[in-house]
Write an enzyme that holds these catalytic residues in place. Structure first.
Site, PDB file in Angstrom:
ATOM      1  N   HIS A   1      -9.692   1.225  -2.021  1.00 52.15           N
ATOM      2  CA  HIS A   1      -8.267   0.971  -1.784  1.00 52.15           C
ATOM      3  C   HIS A   1      -7.619   0.507  -3.085  1.00 52.15           C
ATOM      4  CE1 HIS A   1      -4.534   0.058  -0.098  1.00 52.15           C
ATOM      5  NE2 HIS A   1      -4.878  -0.652   0.952  1.00 52.15           N
TER       6      HIS A   1
ATOM      7  N   HIS B   1      -4.469   6.381   6.154  1.00 51.94           N
ATOM      8  CA  HIS B   1      -4.554   5.214   5.276  1.00 51.94           C
ATOM      9  C   HIS B   1      -6.004   4.726   5.254  1.00 51.94           C
ATOM     10  CE1 HIS B   1      -2.834   2.114   2.883  1.00 51.94           C
ATOM     11  NE2 HIS B   1      -3.144   1.134   3.714  1.00 51.94           N
TER      12      HIS B   1
ATOM     13  N   CYS C   1       0.812  -1.217   0.000  1.00 50.63           N
ATOM     14  CA  CYS C   1       0.000   0.000   0.000  1.00 50.63           C
ATOM     15  C   CYS C   1       0.848   1.271   0.000  1.00 50.63           C
ATOM     16  CB  CYS C   1      -0.918   0.020   1.221  1.00 50.63           C
ATOM     17  SG  CYS C   1      -1.727  -1.543   1.558  1.00 50.63           S
TER      18      CYS C   1
END
Length: 638
Positions: free
Chosen positions: A476, A438, A282
């Site tokens: 995401h 995040h 990520c």
């Protein structure tokens, strides 16, 4: 003296739309914008999705019907459709049919009293005929097979998808339709579009900008987190031999994760400088950004293209994350909302950072920025969108589960905040900064990341640190998650709005928020309301990164202090042309004139064409030479 990496361009495409013109950001806060800004961004979506193209200043041609409408009528008729076809939503059949997700089942056929007979074409016969098969020619092309013993087969077995929500690019948008994209994986198609958008938005002619530096002072830092895993990349490479399809010559090379940078170098920029494709789950975008900012600060490079492009909305990738228990699947969403049947509205709210939640929502996105050394930004009249003093990255240390969170993110965010304090002072950090979390929407993330941010806030004397989480809107996008955060941060400074986490009704009781300011409504803060933003990545495997991004105004103040009033006045004069060119790019793309900068087979050089001397290397087509007069960096040791 350290050079300041200045952001002078941005481009890309995400579930919210096109990055340039801040259109994607405007989609997030559309209800808060003026009617004119709303119309501009909706028209951008109309052309991007292939719904319509502009033919005259106020006439739009509807692609499907051929009908000509003015902008007002077009949006009155299609506004809701455009909105419904963006952001997180139920997976559309253009990606795959959630009611018939591809799958296969292993079966064993056992003959009963009579043998099993079936007919095959000659070319369908296996290379090695099973010993239990009896063959009889029926014609020149067909053969009868008789089976007298049990035989294993696999057969197509489509099924209802267990996960049906994703953040997808606007429905109808096909990046490969706008250039020669034969057999290119989707993520590479998106990268070509994204970098073309970046180059146009910058308002600078790439060849002119590149000519101002040595060709080895340019770097491309681009990749994605898991490679190209669709049919045209490694997905097809692994699947085809097992389902009777041919492996192609492109699937192996085009599957590499660093191929994003390779495409930009070879087919878009003709870059012969540094090429780098970092991978860090990520945190991949921020890893690329770290490498670029280090090179710019040191003076080794003058220009850097940074970005990522991820396209993981495929049945196989989704199933992999679902098997980990990481995704918001249908059963979990139904249990969370207490309903028997999920509607489109439930899928819209699948991602709920820092609230009661059940997993993240997979998404696709391509985001790119251009950074240059501060002196080049001033000299070229570039747009000053912000700056990146440094990116911090730390691992988690020892851990039990490789996918579990650890301590690395405490280090990265604390150091980023400390740098912001060192640069602009405590008051600026405490009162004029915020965090792009995040914010994946998993139960583990909501407690661990809220604790990280809250502890840093307490240590830095921040009483109410604003926190936003863009995944609530776009999902995401894996390695591009940091790019989505960057897109939103630059949009906040342009439009003056901090997006709220609007998919939640309230925040969970188990988060740590004594020193945080979480908001489920958009907040107007003004274009100069924040001096700095912190982008946070808390990644799988211990890939943690946090970066400090300084506002356009702070960046301009820093440039003025270093270069003086006269230089900044000259910059302002040059900027007028830059802005005009950038605005023309926005007008062209909004109209549907997508002239992508893909240059296959152009200006290809061979080694014999280079001119060597003892002091430099001259390359045809490049204005400046590559110097070979390299200083001894270890003079004190030799």
């Amino acid at each position: 003296m350290s050079h300041l990496p200045v952001i002078i361009g941005m481009g890309g495409v995400s579930p919210a739309g096109r990055t340039s013109g801040h259109h994607a950001f405007k989609r997030l806060v559309l209800s808060q914008l003026s009617p004119n800004k709303q119309q501009a961004s909706l028209l951008s979506l109309a052309s991007l999705s292939g719904l319509a193209t502009q033919t005259t200043p106020d006439q739009w041609l509807i692609t499907a019907s051929g009908e000509s409408l003015n902008a007002a009528v077009l949006l009155e008729r299609y506004k809701q459709q455009l909105l419904d076809n963006t952001l997180i939503r139920r997976i559309h059949p253009d990606w795959f049919d959630v009611h018939a997700q591809p799958g296969r089942r292993a079966i064993t056929l056992k003959p009963s009293d009579n043998p099993i007979r079936f007919i095959l074409r000659q070319r369908q016969l296996p290379e090695r005929i099973p010993v239990s098969w009896q063959l009889r020619d029926l014609s020149a092309t067909e053969i009868e097979v008789t089976i007298t013993e049990p035989q294993d087969f696999t057969m197509a077995d489509p099924h209802e998808a267990l996960v049906q929500a994703a953040g997808m690019l606007p429905t109808g948008f096909n990046p490969g339709a706008h250039y020669r994209s034969a057999n290119h994986p989707r993520a590479l198609q998106m990268a070509v579009f994204g970098v073309s958008d970046l180059l146009g938005q910058s308002g600078l002619i790439w060849q002119d900008l590149a000519a101002k530096v040595h060709p080895d002072q340019i770097g491309v830092f681009a990749s994605n987190s898991i490679g190209q895993l669709d049919q045209d990349g490694w997905g097809g490479l692994l699947q085809n031999p097992t389902i009777g399809k041919r492996t192609t010559s492109k699937q192996m090379p085009l599957g590499y994760a660093q191929m994003t940078a390779d495409f930009i170098n070879a087919y878009m920029l003709g870059n012969i400088g540094q090429s780098n494709g970092s991978l860090g789950a990520c945190a991949t975008f921020l890893y690329n950004l770290q490498t670029a900012t280090n090179a710019l600060r040191s003076g080794r490079l003058k220009i850097a293209i940074v970005g990522t492009s991820d396209a993981p909305v495929t049945p196989e990738i989704i199933e992999g994350f679902r098997a980990m228990g990481a995704l918001a699947d249908n059963i979990s969403l139904r249990n969370l909302d207490g309903v028997e049947q999920l509607t489109d509205a439930h899928y819209r709210r699948a991602c709920r950072p820092f609230a009661n939640n059940c997993g993240f929502t997979i998404a696709e996105s391509a985001q790119f920025i251009m950074l240059v050394a501060d002196d080049l930004a001033v000299a070229t009249g570039a747009q000053i969108l912000g700056s990146v003093p440094e990116v911090f990255a730390n691992a988690d240390g020892f851990k039990r589960s490789i996918s579990a969170p650890g301590i690395g993110n405490y280090l990265t965010l604390a150091k980023a905040a400390a740098l912001g304090r060192s640069l602009l002072g405590e008051k600026s950090l405490q009162e004029r900064s915020y965090v792009h979390a995040h914010g994946t929407s998993t139960p583990k993330n909501r407690t661990t990341e809220s604790h990280v941010i809250n502890e840093v806030a307490k240590a830095m004397g921040i009483s109410h640190w604003p926190v936003t989480a863009i995944k609530a809107y776009v999902g995401h996008s894996q390695g591009t998650a940091g790019g989505d955060q960057m897109m939103s941060a630059l949009g906040t400074w342009a439009e003056g709005w901090l997006p709220g986490i609007t998919t939640v009704d309230s925040f969970a009781d188990d988060i740590y928020a004594s020193n945080l300011k979480l908001n489920n409504q958009h907040e107007e803060i003004g274009c100069e309301g924040m001096d700095m933003a912190f982008l946070n990545a808390k990644g799988f495997g211990g890939n943690n990164a946090s970066t400090l991004v300084l506002s356009p105004q702070i960046t301009q103040n820093m440039l003025a202090k270093r270069y003086g009033t006269k230089a900044m006045q000259q910059h302002q004069t040059l900027l007028e042309k830059t802005l005009a060119t950038s605005q023309q790019h926005d007008a062209d793309f909004t109209a549907g004139r997508f002239n992508l900068n893909y240059q296959f087979g152009v200006n290809v050089l061979e080694g014999e064409e280079l001119k060597f001397s003892a002091n430099d290397l001259e390359i045809p087509g490049y204005t400046q030479k590559v110097t070979l007069n390299l200083k001894n960096p270890f003079e004190d040791m030799l």
